[in-house]
Design a protein around this motif. Structure first.
Motif, PDB file in Angstrom:
ATOM      1  N   ASN A   1       0.833  -1.202   0.000  1.00  0.00           N
ATOM      2  CA  ASN A   1       0.000   0.000   0.000  1.00  0.00           C
ATOM      3  C   ASN A   1       0.867   1.252   0.000  1.00  0.00           C
ATOM      4  O   ASN A   1       1.517   1.568   0.998  1.00  0.00           O
ATOM      5  CB  ASN A   1      -0.906   0.012   1.228  1.00  0.00           C
ATOM      6  CG  ASN A   1      -1.949  -1.079   1.173  1.00  0.00           C
ATOM      7  OD1 ASN A   1      -2.899  -1.003   0.391  1.00  0.00           O
ATOM      8  ND2 ASN A   1      -1.792  -2.103   1.992  1.00  0.00           N
TER       9      ASN A   1
ATOM     10  N   GLU B   1       1.267   5.389  -2.162  1.00  0.00           N
ATOM     11  CA  GLU B   1       0.699   6.345  -3.104  1.00  0.00           C
ATOM     12  C   GLU B   1       1.841   6.853  -3.968  1.00  0.00           C
ATOM     13  O   GLU B   1       2.736   7.545  -3.480  1.00  0.00           O
ATOM     14  CB  GLU B   1       0.022   7.519  -2.400  1.00  0.00           C
ATOM     15  CG  GLU B   1      -0.651   8.470  -3.400  1.00  0.00           C
ATOM     16  CD  GLU B   1      -1.247   9.703  -2.737  1.00  0.00           C
ATOM     17  OE1 GLU B   1      -2.449   9.939  -2.918  1.00  0.00           O
ATOM     18  OE2 GLU B   1      -0.491  10.414  -2.021  1.00  0.00           O
TER      19      GLU B   1
ATOM     20  N   TYR C   1       3.664   8.939  -7.168  1.00  0.00           N
ATOM     21  CA  TYR C   1       3.574  10.326  -7.629  1.00  0.00           C
ATOM     22  C   TYR C   1       2.528  10.476  -8.732  1.00  0.00           C
ATOM     23  O   TYR C   1       1.756  11.443  -8.752  1.00  0.00           O
ATOM     24  CB  TYR C   1       4.943  10.786  -8.127  1.00  0.00           C
ATOM     25  CG  TYR C   1       4.966  12.202  -8.670  1.00  0.00           C
ATOM     26  CD1 TYR C   1       5.024  13.296  -7.817  1.00  0.00           C
ATOM     27  CD2 TYR C   1       4.926  12.443 -10.048  1.00  0.00           C
ATOM     28  CE1 TYR C   1       5.033  14.595  -8.306  1.00  0.00           C
ATOM     29  CE2 TYR C   1       4.939  13.726 -10.549  1.00  0.00           C
ATOM     30  CZ  TYR C   1       4.999  14.801  -9.677  1.00  0.00           C
ATOM     31  OH  TYR C   1       5.010  16.083 -10.171  1.00  0.00           O
TER      32      TYR C   1
ATOM     33  N   THR D   1      -0.216   8.812  -9.320  1.00  0.00           N
ATOM     34  CA  THR D   1      -1.586   8.802  -8.802  1.00  0.00           C
ATOM     35  C   THR D   1      -1.893  10.108  -8.073  1.00  0.00           C
ATOM     36  O   THR D   1      -2.958  10.701  -8.249  1.00  0.00           O
ATOM     37  CB  THR D   1      -1.790   7.617  -7.854  1.00  0.00           C
ATOM     38  OG1 THR D   1      -1.533   6.390  -8.548  1.00  0.00           O
ATOM     39  CG2 THR D   1      -3.219   7.591  -7.320  1.00  0.00           C
ATOM     40  N   ARG D   2      -0.940  10.551  -7.253  1.00  0.00           N
ATOM     41  CA  ARG D   2      -1.161  11.787  -6.491  1.00  0.00           C
ATOM     42  C   ARG D   2      -1.411  12.969  -7.422  1.00  0.00           C
ATOM     43  O   ARG D   2      -2.254  13.822  -7.151  1.00  0.00           O
ATOM     44  CB  ARG D   2       0.045  12.044  -5.590  1.00  0.00           C
ATOM     45  CG  ARG D   2      -0.135  13.234  -4.646  1.00  0.00           C
ATOM     46  CD  ARG D   2       0.898  13.217  -3.550  1.00  0.00           C
ATOM     47  NE  ARG D   2       2.257  13.407  -4.034  1.00  0.00           N
ATOM     48  CZ  ARG D   2       3.190  12.473  -4.057  1.00  0.00           C
ATOM     49  NH1 ARG D   2       2.918  11.235  -3.616  1.00  0.00           N
ATOM     50  NH2 ARG D   2       4.400  12.731  -4.498  1.00  0.00           N
TER      51      ARG D   2
ATOM     52  N   THR E   1      -5.514   1.560 -10.127  1.00  0.00           N
ATOM     53  CA  THR E   1      -4.717   1.773  -8.922  1.00  0.00           C
ATOM     54  C   THR E   1      -4.736   0.610  -7.943  1.00  0.00           C
ATOM     55  O   THR E   1      -3.943   0.598  -6.997  1.00  0.00           O
ATOM     56  CB  THR E   1      -5.203   3.026  -8.175  1.00  0.00           C
ATOM     57  OG1 THR E   1      -6.611   2.899  -7.924  1.00  0.00           O
ATOM     58  CG2 THR E   1      -4.957   4.288  -9.000  1.00  0.00           C
TER      59      THR E   1
ATOM     60  N   CYS F   1      -1.707   1.578  -5.312  1.00  0.00           N
ATOM     61  CA  CYS F   1      -0.808   2.737  -5.437  1.00  0.00           C
ATOM     62  C   CYS F   1      -1.580   4.030  -5.212  1.00  0.00           C
ATOM     63  O   CYS F   1      -1.155   5.084  -5.636  1.00  0.00           O
ATOM     64  CB  CYS F   1      -0.112   2.737  -6.798  1.00  0.00           C
ATOM     65  SG  CYS F   1      -1.222   2.804  -8.219  1.00  0.00           S
ATOM     66  N   ALA F   2      -2.737   3.913  -4.524  1.00  0.00           N
ATOM     67  CA  ALA F   2      -3.556   5.076  -4.213  1.00  0.00           C
ATOM     68  C   ALA F   2      -3.782   5.171  -2.705  1.00  0.00           C
ATOM     69  O   ALA F   2      -4.843   5.573  -2.248  1.00  0.00           O
ATOM     70  CB  ALA F   2      -4.889   4.991  -4.938  1.00  0.00           C
ATOM     71  N   SER F   3      -2.764   4.786  -1.929  1.00  0.00           N
ATOM     72  CA  SER F   3      -2.885   4.722  -0.469  1.00  0.00           C
ATOM     73  C   SER F   3      -2.060   5.831   0.172  1.00  0.00           C
ATOM     74  O   SER F   3      -0.847   5.677   0.399  1.00  0.00           O
ATOM     75  CB  SER F   3      -2.406   3.357   0.036  1.00  0.00           C
ATOM     76  OG  SER F   3      -3.155   2.315  -0.547  1.00  0.00           O
ATOM     77  N   TYR F   4      -2.709   6.931   0.461  1.00  0.00           N
ATOM     78  CA  TYR F   4      -2.030   8.051   1.124  1.00  0.00           C
ATOM     79  C   TYR F   4      -1.515   7.605   2.486  1.00  0.00           C
ATOM     80  O   TYR F   4      -2.241   7.018   3.283  1.00  0.00           O
ATOM     81  CB  TYR F   4      -3.000   9.220   1.274  1.00  0.00           C
ATOM     82  CG  TYR F   4      -2.458  10.377   2.087  1.00  0.00           C
ATOM     83  CD1 TYR F   4      -1.333  11.075   1.670  1.00  0.00           C
ATOM     84  CD2 TYR F   4      -3.072  10.763   3.273  1.00  0.00           C
ATOM     85  CE1 TYR F   4      -0.835  12.128   2.413  1.00  0.00           C
ATOM     86  CE2 TYR F   4      -2.585  11.826   4.021  1.00  0.00           C
ATOM     87  CZ  TYR F   4      -1.458  12.504   3.586  1.00  0.00           C
ATOM     88  OH  TYR F   4      -0.957  13.541   4.325  1.00  0.00           O
ATOM     89  N   LEU F   5      -0.215   7.860   2.745  1.00  0.00           N
ATOM     90  CA  LEU F   5       0.448   7.402   3.965  1.00  0.00           C
ATOM     91  C   LEU F   5       0.228   5.909   4.174  1.00  0.00           C
ATOM     92  O   LEU F   5      -0.037   5.441   5.279  1.00  0.00           O
ATOM     93  CB  LEU F   5      -0.033   8.193   5.182  1.00  0.00           C
ATOM     94  CG  LEU F   5       0.268   9.695   5.176  1.00  0.00           C
ATOM     95  CD1 LEU F   5      -0.255  10.335   6.454  1.00  0.00           C
ATOM     96  CD2 LEU F   5       1.759   9.968   5.024  1.00  0.00           C
TER      97      LEU F   5
END
Length: 353
Positions: free
Chosen positions: A152, A154, A156, A158-159, A212, A232-236
């Motif tokens: 898990n 995130e 760049y 995707t962000r 993602t 790849c969409a998991s913030y922190l």
């Protein structure tokens, strides 16, 4: 002296270049990109003698003995096949192609040419991972029961909502091609052949085309089961975690840092232990490159590539192993589309979920 030409001004320049420069048996003599002026400027700054605005001129240049490719998967087959036609060894990136047909053409070209090929499955060259493989091969946890992968992060792209190949499954990327390609390789490297799988793929709620998320269930030839959940969409996000459970013990590889390559902790417990014990694995090469954790493992693959060229043999992981990964990626995408389990042997059979 093996004269290397690099196709790709981003990953190729930032990672392939320093990795190959660590080995005195080779010299990087050429860089190719899509922009003539920018490539020339980058080549001058890196002290690379030749620069080209297209890959063809680099591959066909008489002063280039071997080619490394860091280009989108849709472009790799044409570059690799032309280099192999000219009897030049090839070091490529994963996934090796955008689809199974492209990968098959690359694998066939490698077999016909007899030249050395390698694909940058770099997790297998992290020292903690190599120690983990040794422990598993020696039976440290006994017969494997199941393996669980949770990844898990995130990234760049995707962000920033960048819709390049890394985000789009339809061109060989997305979570499946960009990330799970690594996982399919390292799971078979560590646990043996995957014989059946099912998969579910998805994107962002408001951008479903940006793939993602991937969830894969697997059966191994050994009888062990496997599960993989990747986003790849998991913030922190929690990072990259592998857990191996055997009859006699448990082994884990855990990286909670945002660095893809460095930060893995290897731990082991054998019955009747009540807690995991940490293995200290030092990597002096990695300490030399604090700015980029990818360089040290790629340097070890580069050394293996050069060894194989000198000895006139195939390298591992080569195009044969990468083709196997491409077949698993193809099976996973078809399993998602069909809502079924697929046999991942030579003859694929469908079973409705």
């Amino acid at each position: 002296m093996i004269r290397i030409g690099i196709v790709g001004c981003n990953y190729g320049r930032l990672v392939h270049l320093p990795a190959f420069r660590l080995d005195r048996r080779c010299e990087v003599v050429a860089l190719a990109g899509s922009n003539v002026a920018r490539t020339a400027e980058l080549a001058r700054a890196a002290n690379i003698p030749f620069s080209f605005g297209n890959w063809t001129d680099l591959v066909e240049h008489p002063d280039v003995d071997a080619v490394t490719i860091a280009a989108p998967p849709s472009l790799q087959p044409a570059i690799a096949i032309r280099a192999l036609e000219l009897c030049k060894p090839v070091f490529a990136e994963k996934p090796m192609a955008a689809d199974l047909a492209g990968a098959e053409a690359m694998a066939r070209a490698a077999l016909t040419s007899g030249r050395t090929t390698m694909v940058d499955f770099n997790f297998s060259a992290i020292l903690a991972w190599r120690k983990a493989k040794t422990l598993l091969d020696e039976g440290a946890i006994g017969r494997l029961r199941h393996v669980a992968v949770n990844w898990n992060v995130e990234n760049y792209g995707t962000r920033m909502r960048i819709k390049n190949w890394k985000a789009l499954g339809e061109v060989g990327g997305g979570a499946l091609g960009n990330f799970v390609s690594h996982s399919f390789y390292y799971l078979e490297w560590l646990c043996g052949p995957i014989t059946r799988l099912s998969a579910r793929l998805s994107g962002l709620p408001d951008e479903p085309a940006m793939e993602t998320n991937a969830s894969v269930s697997m059966a191994f030839q050994s009888g062990a089961a496997g599960s993989l959940a990747m986003s790849c969409a998991s913030y922190l996000g929690s990072g990259h975690r592998l857990e191996f459970y055997g009859e006699d013990g448990t082994l884990t590889l855990i990286n909670e840092t945002p660095d893809y390559m460095r930060g893995f902790r290897l731990s082991l417990a054998r019955r009747p232990a009540t807690a995991l014990a940490l293995f200290e694995v030092d990597d002096p090469v990695d300490r030399s490159f604090p700015e980029d954790g990818r360089i040290a493992p790629v340097s070890r693959l580069a050394a293996g590539f050069l060894d194989a060229i000198e000895q006139g043999r195939r390298a591992v992981p080569g195009f044969a192993e990468a083709y196997r990964v491409q077949a698993l990626l193809d099976a996973a995408r078809r399993a998602n589309n069909g809502g079924c389990w697929l046999d991942t042997g030579p003859e694929v059979k469908e079973e409705r979920a």
